[in-house]
Design an enzyme around this catalytic site. Sequence first.
Site, PDB file in Angstrom:
ATOM      1  CG  ASP A 183      -1.949   1.073   1.219  1.00  0.00           C
ATOM      2  OD1 ASP A 183      -2.633   1.209   0.189  1.00  0.00           O
ATOM      3  OD2 ASP A 183      -2.076   1.778   2.226  1.00  0.00           O
ATOM      4  CD  GLU A 219      -2.042   2.608  -3.418  1.00  0.00           C
ATOM      5  OE1 GLU A 219      -2.146   3.418  -4.369  1.00  0.00           O
ATOM      6  OE2 GLU A 219      -1.786   2.949  -2.256  1.00  0.00           O
ATOM      7  CG  ASP A 240      -9.534   3.795  -0.364  1.00  0.00           C
ATOM      8  OD1 ASP A 240     -10.152   3.590   0.695  1.00  0.00           O
ATOM      9  OD2 ASP A 240      -8.291   3.855  -0.415  1.00  0.00           O
TER      10      ASP A 240
END
Length: 511
Positions: free
Chosen positions: A288, A335, A388
């Site tokens: 992430d 990511e 998200d």
Amino acid sequence: MHISSLPGKFGIGNLGQPAREFVDYLADAGFHHWQICPIGPTGYGDSPYQSFSSFAGNPYFIDLDQLVEAKLLAEDELSPLFQLPYSEVDYGWLYAEFWPILETAHQRFKAMGQDLLNGKSYSQFIEAEADWLDGYAAFMALKALHGGRPWQEWEECYRDYNSLSLDELPGEINELAASHKFYQFLFFSQWEELHGYAREKGIRIIGDLPIFVSMDSADAWQFREVFRLDEQGEPEALSGVPPDYFSEDGQFWGNPLYDWAYLKSTSYEWWVKRLKACFRTCDVLRLDHFRAFDTYWEIPHGSTNARTGTMREGPGLDFFKTISEKLPNLPIIAEDLGYITEGTVHLRQAAGFPGMKILQFGYGHDDNNVNLPHFYPRDSVVYTGTHDNDTVRGWLSSLNGQNAEKIRQYYKIPAGDNSAWNLIEAGFASVSLLAVIPCQDLLDLGSEARMNRPGTMGDNWKWRLGQDQLLFLKAITVQKLKALHKLYDRNGDSQQREYSAPPQSTVLDRH
């Protein structure tokens, strides 16, 4: 789909039979991967990206039916959980009802005076995991003793982990710590069984590793030297991102920042241990906020939002070179979303990781339209959306104006049709290594099924898959998905879409 979103009768998804049924569905539909969110114990805000530990598992995910079978619980003792909603996670209610039941199981295990549970040794587990488990268990016990307050607000004698002698802690604290060790034993025993089942079915699990840890975590308390904290444990600065597509004020995450100079002097030892722990629970790892390894947003301590900050240099390629020497050929997805710099692109390519592409970002997010599928490089993973994003149906329903017309024309979506399936097929048709579809899009659900709204609190991470919806998936989508896998050569054995040394992209140079 996250573990918490699985169907079941205990108020939250767990590692038991519904998880196996979902694995069966994935295999039947032709999938070869299941991507989840982080599986650590959640803290304030219930976000899996703000965990009490980078190493521990979430006890809420323990399958209590297995504890009934092991005679550690009686069926009627689970009845308080049967009153919890099935359609979403009510974390407040869950907190009140779940922990006393789990503690009953621990007390029965102690009373039995045995070491083995379902063929696994408790004593061997706590010995093998002592490096992080002792600190985590003491952290959770002391946190309970202090009414759940952050560790900086504890009695002064407990704030510095390195000055404590765990063996000399008061009996009440040691008893609570023993309970949390037992819960971790249960979690990892059950996780190992589910992970093994998935592998037998040809399903690889894609885990998720937040780059930062929570300020109120066992990591920050136990390994203070890893972070930029002062002698009182207060952060020098905090993490976040500047204003972007998701939030005009930016995102103020509030995590402590790393002391990268110290970490480099140790050859990134703490990170090596963290990555090893992650790959014990998954086969592929989504890393992430990859950008922060190149540059990261530093927000001064005391700020109220993320607008005020400074961009700093991260550890760069040195970090990944060192990690690869100690842990070679790690299958990682970077990511790399948001406003990505040329340096971040080059770092990802040099590290050899595929990046992420979001179909919803094709128009209105990037003037260069590099998020449209015909620009995708081979070394990428395509998503209709992530946790998200809004669901595709919700997103399409909210579009208007010129962008709406362009999107409908590009994806060949008829006027008035907000189904997710045109975008799902576009993901399958792309050249990306993998196509990942949120479960809500397979169900073609609207905004009511959205998992998270970045920058907001109070109504996130609640969505759950109903048992009837799982049956619907099996009945309606299996043949359709198998046909898409075959049509676009995503049948696993034939595609040779592996993660090691992906071809380097030239398409991203169009930035």
